[in-house]
Design an enzyme around this catalytic site. Structure first.
Site, PDB file in Angstrom:
ATOM      1  N   ARG A 102     -35.020 -67.263  60.702  1.00 27.24           N
ATOM      2  CA  ARG A 102     -34.881 -67.246  62.164  1.00 27.24           C
ATOM      3  C   ARG A 102     -36.029 -66.395  62.691  1.00 27.24           C
ATOM      4  O   ARG A 102     -36.124 -65.204  62.369  1.00 27.24           O
ATOM      5  CB  ARG A 102     -33.536 -66.661  62.578  1.00 27.24           C
ATOM      6  CG  ARG A 102     -33.476 -66.327  64.070  1.00 27.24           C
ATOM      7  CD  ARG A 102     -32.081 -66.028  64.552  1.00 27.24           C
ATOM      8  NE  ARG A 102     -31.290 -67.239  64.599  1.00 27.24           N
ATOM      9  CZ  ARG A 102     -30.139 -67.346  65.265  1.00 27.24           C
ATOM     10  NH1 ARG A 102     -29.638 -66.320  65.923  1.00 27.24           N
ATOM     11  NH2 ARG A 102     -29.485 -68.488  65.267  1.00 27.24           N
ATOM     12  N   HIS A 129     -33.770 -75.598  67.154  1.00 24.34           N
ATOM     13  CA  HIS A 129     -32.581 -75.052  66.482  1.00 24.34           C
ATOM     14  C   HIS A 129     -31.849 -76.215  65.791  1.00 24.34           C
ATOM     15  O   HIS A 129     -30.738 -76.586  66.159  1.00 24.34           O
ATOM     16  CB  HIS A 129     -31.676 -74.363  67.515  1.00 24.34           C
ATOM     17  CG  HIS A 129     -30.658 -73.432  66.920  1.00 24.34           C
ATOM     18  ND1 HIS A 129     -30.564 -73.170  65.573  1.00 24.34           N
ATOM     19  CD2 HIS A 129     -29.659 -72.691  67.508  1.00 24.34           C
ATOM     20  CE1 HIS A 129     -29.569 -72.316  65.348  1.00 24.34           C
ATOM     21  NE2 HIS A 129     -29.015 -72.019  66.504  1.00 24.34           N
ATOM     22  N   GLN A 132     -28.104 -76.099  64.464  1.00 24.55           N
ATOM     23  CA  GLN A 132     -27.084 -76.127  65.517  1.00 24.55           C
ATOM     24  C   GLN A 132     -26.809 -77.563  65.968  1.00 24.55           C
ATOM     25  O   GLN A 132     -25.653 -77.959  66.123  1.00 24.55           O
ATOM     26  CB  GLN A 132     -27.534 -75.277  66.709  1.00 24.55           C
ATOM     27  CG  GLN A 132     -26.484 -75.202  67.802  1.00 24.55           C
ATOM     28  CD  GLN A 132     -25.233 -74.453  67.366  1.00 24.55           C
ATOM     29  OE1 GLN A 132     -25.319 -73.317  66.904  1.00 24.55           O
ATOM     30  NE2 GLN A 132     -24.064 -75.074  67.496  1.00 24.55           N
ATOM     31  N   ASP A 221     -26.548 -73.863  77.499  1.00 19.84           N
ATOM     32  CA  ASP A 221     -26.935 -72.721  76.665  1.00 19.84           C
ATOM     33  C   ASP A 221     -27.249 -71.563  77.608  1.00 19.84           C
ATOM     34  O   ASP A 221     -27.340 -71.741  78.830  1.00 19.84           O
ATOM     35  CB  ASP A 221     -28.171 -73.120  75.828  1.00 19.84           C
ATOM     36  CG  ASP A 221     -28.547 -72.112  74.747  1.00 19.84           C
ATOM     37  OD1 ASP A 221     -27.785 -71.152  74.519  1.00 19.84           O
ATOM     38  OD2 ASP A 221     -29.620 -72.288  74.141  1.00 19.84           O
ATOM     39  N   CYS A 261     -23.670 -73.728  72.084  1.00 18.88           N
ATOM     40  CA  CYS A 261     -23.989 -73.224  70.740  1.00 18.88           C
ATOM     41  C   CYS A 261     -23.480 -71.806  70.526  1.00 18.88           C
ATOM     42  O   CYS A 261     -23.315 -71.370  69.388  1.00 18.88           O
ATOM     43  CB  CYS A 261     -25.484 -73.308  70.491  1.00 18.88           C
ATOM     44  SG  CYS A 261     -26.483 -72.270  71.570  1.00 18.88           S
ATOM     45  N   ARG A 289     -20.913 -75.245  61.777  1.00 18.24           N
ATOM     46  CA  ARG A 289     -22.218 -74.763  61.293  1.00 18.24           C
ATOM     47  C   ARG A 289     -22.152 -74.580  59.781  1.00 18.24           C
ATOM     48  O   ARG A 289     -23.064 -74.972  59.050  1.00 18.24           O
ATOM     49  CB  ARG A 289     -22.575 -73.421  61.960  1.00 18.24           C
ATOM     50  CG  ARG A 289     -23.007 -73.495  63.413  1.00 18.24           C
ATOM     51  CD  ARG A 289     -24.364 -74.147  63.583  1.00 18.24           C
ATOM     52  NE  ARG A 289     -25.425 -73.459  62.861  1.00 18.24           N
ATOM     53  CZ  ARG A 289     -26.078 -72.369  63.296  1.00 18.24           C
ATOM     54  NH1 ARG A 289     -25.807 -71.887  64.482  1.00 18.24           N
ATOM     55  NH2 ARG A 289     -27.029 -71.814  62.568  1.00 18.24           N
TER      56      ARG A 289
HETATM   57  N1  NVA Z   1     -31.322 -70.660  73.052  1.00 21.33           N
HETATM   58  C1  NVA Z   1     -30.667 -69.531  72.451  1.00 21.33           C
HETATM   59  C2  NVA Z   1     -29.769 -69.981  71.337  1.00 21.33           C
HETATM   60  C3  NVA Z   1     -29.024 -68.885  70.635  1.00 21.33           C
HETATM   61  C4  NVA Z   1     -28.222 -69.371  69.473  1.00 21.33           C
HETATM   62  C5  NVA Z   1     -31.705 -68.545  71.950  1.00 21.33           C
HETATM   63  O1  NVA Z   1     -32.730 -68.979  71.427  1.00 21.33           O
HETATM   64  O2  NVA Z   1     -31.499 -67.345  72.108  1.00 21.33           O
HETATM   65  N1   CP Z   2     -25.468 -70.494  67.747  1.00 19.86           N
HETATM   66  C1   CP Z   2     -26.097 -69.577  66.989  1.00 19.86           C
HETATM   67  O1   CP Z   2     -27.109 -69.850  66.337  1.00 19.86           O
HETATM   68  O2   CP Z   2     -25.498 -68.354  67.004  1.00 19.86           O
HETATM   69  P1   CP Z   2     -26.059 -66.979  66.413  1.00 19.86           P
HETATM   70  O3   CP Z   2     -27.219 -66.562  67.275  1.00 19.86           O
HETATM   71  O4   CP Z   2     -24.904 -66.042  66.492  1.00 19.86           O
HETATM   72  O5   CP Z   2     -26.518 -67.214  64.988  1.00 19.86           O
END
Ligand code: NVA
Ligand code: CP
Length: 307
Positions: A102, A129, A132, A221, A261, A289
């Site tokens: 990540r 992502h 997800q 989101d 998500c 997930r």
């Molecule tokens: N769009 C959000 C998703 C978090 C799971 C982010 O990138 O923070």
């Molecule tokens: N939806 C998702 O990826 O959640 P986290 O940021 O908690 O991993």
């Protein structure tokens, strides 16, 4: 060797296999049937941003399949002290069997994959992502059957989730009705990534109500994704009308589902009545997930399994 860096990395046929496989793996989990095809395999998880679901789902999933995990963050590894990503990839991939990352720019995960001896999975980047959306599609199929020909309404930011929805629509044959505030639109070229966004898979609406009209799935989101915190105040003002409420759900199809998500901010991108209401499947979505990622790791490490 295959990586999973964006949704466009797999074909419709591979997704059909993964959804079937995830259903079987979930069934085994639910019936307490031990299934450990990844004994002696190690997953390295690298987090340069916060996470709850991604960490727990990958970590629990890997242990359930008989493997083990190593958890690294920027703060507690040399990644935060400017060791080149190429060197980190060479080293980590000599000691582990699969890597989940990540991070910020997609280019970084691509560089890691280029120097990795083992499969690399995108656990979220600024651009995509895919894990997800894999879970979201599996959840839709569980509740409603095939998503081909259906309409998904995306209400909110033209972000990593929105980009990935567009890739999924092009590959799996459904349509995304997108509504974002002006200045936060999807960059179609960026969303296409390694693939191409087909013209009839995506339609833009300036009014979020119009995007929701007749939709089979309404999803949103956070207004401010990780890494964009400095824009928080400006975003709060720009996104005020992009809050999924009961009126939006009322113009969607009568059996429309709601997904997010997570993490969610009730009263910002979604009203509590919607996310905690009868059309919401967010808890199934979060749980799934783990099941889809178990199928994904199995596929990347062992290929297709007969049963
Ligand atoms: N769009 C959000 C998703 C978090 C799971 C982010 O990138 O923070
Ligand atoms: N939806 C998702 O990826 O959640 P986290 O940021 O908690 O991993």
């Amino acid at each position: 060797m295959k990586h999973y860096l964006q949704f466009a990395d797999f074909s419709a046929d591979e997704y059909a296999y993964l959804f079937e496989r995830a259903a079987l793996i979930k069934h085994r989990f639910k019936t307490y049937e031990k299934y450990q095809p990844l004994t002696d395999r190690t997953l390295a998880m690298i987090f340069e941003k916060a996470s709850t679901r991604t960490r727990v789902s990958f970590e629990a999933g890997m242990y359930q399949m008989g493997g083990s995990v190593v958890h690294l963050t920027t703060g507690d590894s040399q990644l935060g002290r400017a060791e080149p990503i190429e060197d980190s990839a060479r080293v980590i991939s000599r000691m582990t069997d699969i890597v989940m990352i990540r991070t910020f720019e997609q280019a970084k995960i691509e560089r890691f994959a280029q120097y990795s001896r083992v499969p690399v999975i995108n656990g979220l980047t600024n651009e995509f992502h895919p894990c997800q959306i894999l879970a979201d599609l599996f959840t839709y199929i569980e509740h409603r059957g095939s998503i081909a020909g259906k309409t998904v309404a995306w209400v909110g930011d033209g972000n990593n989730m929105a980009n990935t929805w567009l890739q999924a629509a092009s590959i799996l044959g459904f349509t995304v009705h997108v509504s974002t505030p002006s200045g936060y639109e999807i960059d179609e070229k960026l969303a296409a990534g390694a693939g191409a966004i087909s013209a009839n898979s995506y339609k833009f609406y300036s009014n979020p109500m119009d995007a929701c009209r007749g939709a089979d799935l309404v999803t949103t989101d956070v207004w401010t994704s990780m890494g964009y915190e400095a824009e928080n105040e400006a975003r709060k003002a720009a996104f005020a009308d992009w809050c999924v409420n009961e009126a939006m759900m009322a113009v969607a199809a009568p059996d429309a589902l709601f997904m997010h998500c997570l993490p969610a901010h009730r009263g910002e991108e979604v009203m509590a009545e919607v996310i905690d209401g009868p059309q919401s499947v967010v808890w199934d979505e979060a749980e799934n997930r783990m099941h889809v990622q178990k199928a994904l790791m199995e596929y990347l490490l062992l290929g297709r399994i007969a049963q």
